[in-house]
Write a protein that holds these residues in place. Structure first.
Motif, mmCIF file in Angstrom:
data_model
loop_
_atom_site.group_PDB
_atom_site.id
_atom_site.type_symbol
_atom_site.label_atom_id
_atom_site.label_comp_id
_atom_site.label_asym_id
_atom_site.label_seq_id
_atom_site.Cartn_x
_atom_site.Cartn_y
_atom_site.Cartn_z
ATOM 1 N N VAL A 35 0.801 -1.220 0.000
ATOM 2 C CA VAL A 35 0.000 0.000 0.000
ATOM 3 C C VAL A 35 0.835 1.272 0.000
ATOM 4 N N ASP A 36 2.187 1.186 0.018
ATOM 5 C CA ASP A 36 2.949 2.428 -0.047
ATOM 6 C C ASP A 36 2.665 3.099 -1.379
ATOM 7 N N GLY A 37 2.498 4.403 -1.323
ATOM 8 C CA GLY A 37 2.100 5.152 -2.510
ATOM 9 C C GLY A 37 0.626 5.486 -2.526
ATOM 10 N N ILE A 38 -0.163 4.812 -1.701
ATOM 11 C CA ILE A 38 -1.584 5.135 -1.586
ATOM 12 C C ILE A 38 -1.748 6.291 -0.600
ATOM 13 N N LYS A 39 -2.546 7.275 -0.946
ATOM 14 C CA LYS A 39 -2.726 8.457 -0.120
ATOM 15 C C LYS A 39 -3.404 8.087 1.202
ATOM 16 N N SER A 40 -3.126 8.895 2.227
ATOM 17 C CA SER A 40 -3.606 8.575 3.565
ATOM 18 C C SER A 40 -5.133 8.524 3.635
ATOM 19 N N HIS A 41 -5.823 9.444 2.954
ATOM 20 C CA HIS A 41 -7.282 9.434 3.028
ATOM 21 C C HIS A 41 -7.877 8.216 2.342
ATOM 22 N N GLU A 42 -7.117 7.628 1.410
ATOM 23 C CA GLU A 42 -7.574 6.411 0.747
ATOM 24 C C GLU A 42 -7.249 5.169 1.578
ATOM 25 N N LEU A 43 -6.183 5.254 2.390
ATOM 26 C CA LEU A 43 -5.799 4.103 3.209
ATOM 27 C C LEU A 43 -6.807 3.808 4.308
ATOM 28 N N VAL A 44 -7.645 4.782 4.639
ATOM 29 C CA VAL A 44 -8.639 4.554 5.682
ATOM 30 C C VAL A 44 -9.509 3.350 5.332
ATOM 31 N N ARG A 45 -9.805 3.179 4.049
ATOM 32 C CA ARG A 45 -10.674 2.061 3.656
ATOM 33 C C ARG A 45 -9.978 0.714 3.801
ATOM 34 N N PHE A 46 -8.652 0.723 4.001
ATOM 35 C CA PHE A 46 -7.922 -0.515 4.255
ATOM 36 C C PHE A 46 -7.964 -0.891 5.738
ATOM 37 N N GLY A 47 -8.595 -0.052 6.555
ATOM 38 C CA GLY A 47 -8.742 -0.375 7.962
ATOM 39 C C GLY A 47 -7.654 0.171 8.840
ATOM 40 N N TYR A 63 -15.924 10.012 7.702
ATOM 41 C CA TYR A 63 -16.145 10.610 6.380
ATOM 42 C C TYR A 63 -16.105 9.595 5.248
ATOM 43 N N ARG A 64 -15.382 8.487 5.450
ATOM 44 C CA ARG A 64 -15.290 7.504 4.368
ATOM 45 C C ARG A 64 -16.579 6.699 4.218
ATOM 46 N N LEU A 65 -17.420 6.741 5.239
ATOM 47 C CA LEU A 65 -18.693 6.039 5.198
ATOM 48 C C LEU A 65 -19.762 6.955 4.617
ATOM 49 N N ARG A 66 -20.803 6.368 4.090
ATOM 50 C CA ARG A 66 -21.869 7.200 3.523
ATOM 51 C C ARG A 66 -22.501 8.078 4.601
ATOM 52 N N ARG A 67 -22.655 7.526 5.776
ATOM 53 C CA ARG A 67 -23.144 8.294 6.915
ATOM 54 C C ARG A 67 -22.614 7.633 8.178
ATOM 55 N N PRO A 68 -22.396 8.419 9.249
ATOM 56 C CA PRO A 68 -21.888 7.831 10.491
ATOM 57 C C PRO A 68 -22.845 6.778 11.041
ATOM 58 N N ASP A 69 -22.270 5.714 11.584
ATOM 59 C CA ASP A 69 -23.066 4.654 12.194
ATOM 60 C C ASP A 69 -23.375 5.068 13.634
ATOM 61 N N PRO A 70 -24.651 5.197 13.988
ATOM 62 C CA PRO A 70 -24.972 5.580 15.374
ATOM 63 C C PRO A 70 -24.356 4.635 16.404
ATOM 64 N N ALA A 71 -24.174 3.372 16.043
ATOM 65 C CA ALA A 71 -23.561 2.419 16.971
ATOM 66 C C ALA A 71 -22.112 2.790 17.262
ATOM 67 N N LEU A 76 -11.634 6.124 15.826
ATOM 68 C CA LEU A 76 -12.429 4.902 15.928
ATOM 69 C C LEU A 76 -13.669 4.948 15.039
ATOM 70 N N MET A 77 -14.134 6.140 14.716
ATOM 71 C CA MET A 77 -15.324 6.269 13.870
ATOM 72 C C MET A 77 -15.104 5.710 12.468
ATOM 73 N N GLY A 78 -13.840 5.587 12.047
ATOM 74 C CA GLY A 78 -13.537 5.005 10.746
ATOM 75 C C GLY A 78 -13.485 3.497 10.752
ATOM 76 N N LYS A 79 -13.841 2.862 11.867
ATOM 77 C CA LYS A 79 -13.848 1.407 12.025
ATOM 78 C C LYS A 79 -12.479 0.790 11.707
ATOM 79 N N PRO A 80 -11.399 1.287 12.303
ATOM 80 C CA PRO A 80 -10.077 0.757 11.957
ATOM 81 C C PRO A 80 -9.834 -0.628 12.554
ATOM 82 N N GLU A 81 -9.122 -1.454 11.788
ATOM 83 C CA GLU A 81 -8.586 -2.699 12.334
ATOM 84 C C GLU A 81 -7.261 -2.417 13.047
ATOM 85 N N LEU A 82 -6.527 -1.426 12.544
ATOM 86 C CA LEU A 82 -5.239 -1.042 13.088
ATOM 87 C C LEU A 82 -5.285 0.433 13.441
#
Length: 256
Positions: free
Chosen positions: A86-98, A123-131, A168-174
């Motif tokens: 994933v090096d070379g992928i922009k930070s805002h795009e890496l969010v979808r990798f977790g 922001y990467r989600l269509r709308r924030p998850d209330p959970a 945490l709102m971005g649902k990260p694995e890492l």
């Protein structure tokens, strides 16, 4: 203070199913102009671990996190997430990798409310998850009490909680954390680390840069020590915490 070289210890455990490490940094060389900040840094983080990065000012700890999260690009070397380069992928795009990043200095949006800051983290989600908002408010009850308060008026500890919650709102694995205890009172530091343990227990892997070596190693499974852009020690956290070189360099004890 130099702590000595011990590169062979502390390799991440290989998953029993043969799957790749969650994060792997391979021989990273990263520059600020002509200045080489990372000089061949390699490390791994297995799923479910807490890994601590220790080192003095200018050792390359923040640069390592920025490179892992795509904020900086290595001149040479590779970044792998779950076996995908994933090096070379922009930070805002890496969010979808977790991957989530809590930067040094917190950097909340000071004119937005607590709740608006949390929504920005999704922001990467269509709308924030209330959970997810409920999870953050459960982890950090003080944020629930201040949900409508402008974040620039929060205390330093509350802003740090908000920065973690926003990530945490971005649902990260890492989750990458850069100096979460900086500038905070000891009681708040203890509270932050208790919450980080809970976050890890809930299944989020942590890579932690921390000036408080004792707190970091008590939380971590393994640790790496950086000096002037190179890994000079790597071992189980308990072994590093007991090592007299680490205790002299980072815990203020006299060297034996």
């Amino acid at each position: 203070m130099s702590v000595g070289l011990d590169k062979e210890a502390g390799a991440a455990p290989v998953p029993e199913d043969g799957s790749p490490a969650l994060l792997e940094l391979r021989d990273l060389h990263v520059f600020y102009g002509a200045i080489e900040a990372l000089k061949g840094v390699s490390l791994t983080v297995a799923e479910g671990e807490v890994v601590a990065l220790l080192g003095g000012n200018g050792a390359g700890k923040s640069t390592t996190l920025k490179t892992a999260s795509g904020m900086m690009a290595p001149r040479t070397g590779e970044v792998w997430l779950r076996g995908e380069r994933v090096d070379g992928i922009k930070s805002h795009e890496l969010v979808r990798f977790g991957i989530g990043h809590v930067p040094e200095g917190r950097r909340v949006f000071p004119r937005m409310t607590v709740l608006e800051n949390l929504r920005m983290g999704a922001y990467r989600l269509r709308r924030p998850d209330p959970a997810d908002i409920d999870r953050v408010f459960t982890l950090f009850p003080v944020l629930a009490q201040r949900r409508k308060q402008v974040s620039g008026t929060l205390s330093g500890g509350e802003q740090q909680m908000l920065a973690i919650g926003r990530a945490l709102m971005g649902k990260p694995e890492l989750l990458l954390l850069d100096e979460p205890s900086m500038g905070l009172a000891p009681l708040i530091v203890q509270q932050i680390f208790e919450i980080l343990k809970e976050i890890n227990d809930q299944g989020t892997t942590l890579l932690l840069v921390e000036q408080n070596a004792s707190q970091a190693l008590q939380l971590a499974d393994r640790g790496y020590v950086l000096e002037t852009g190179s890994v000079v020690m790597a071992d189980e956290a308990s072994a590093l915490l007991a090592d007299p070189r680490i205790r002299a360099a980072y815990l203020g004890e006299a060297a034996e």
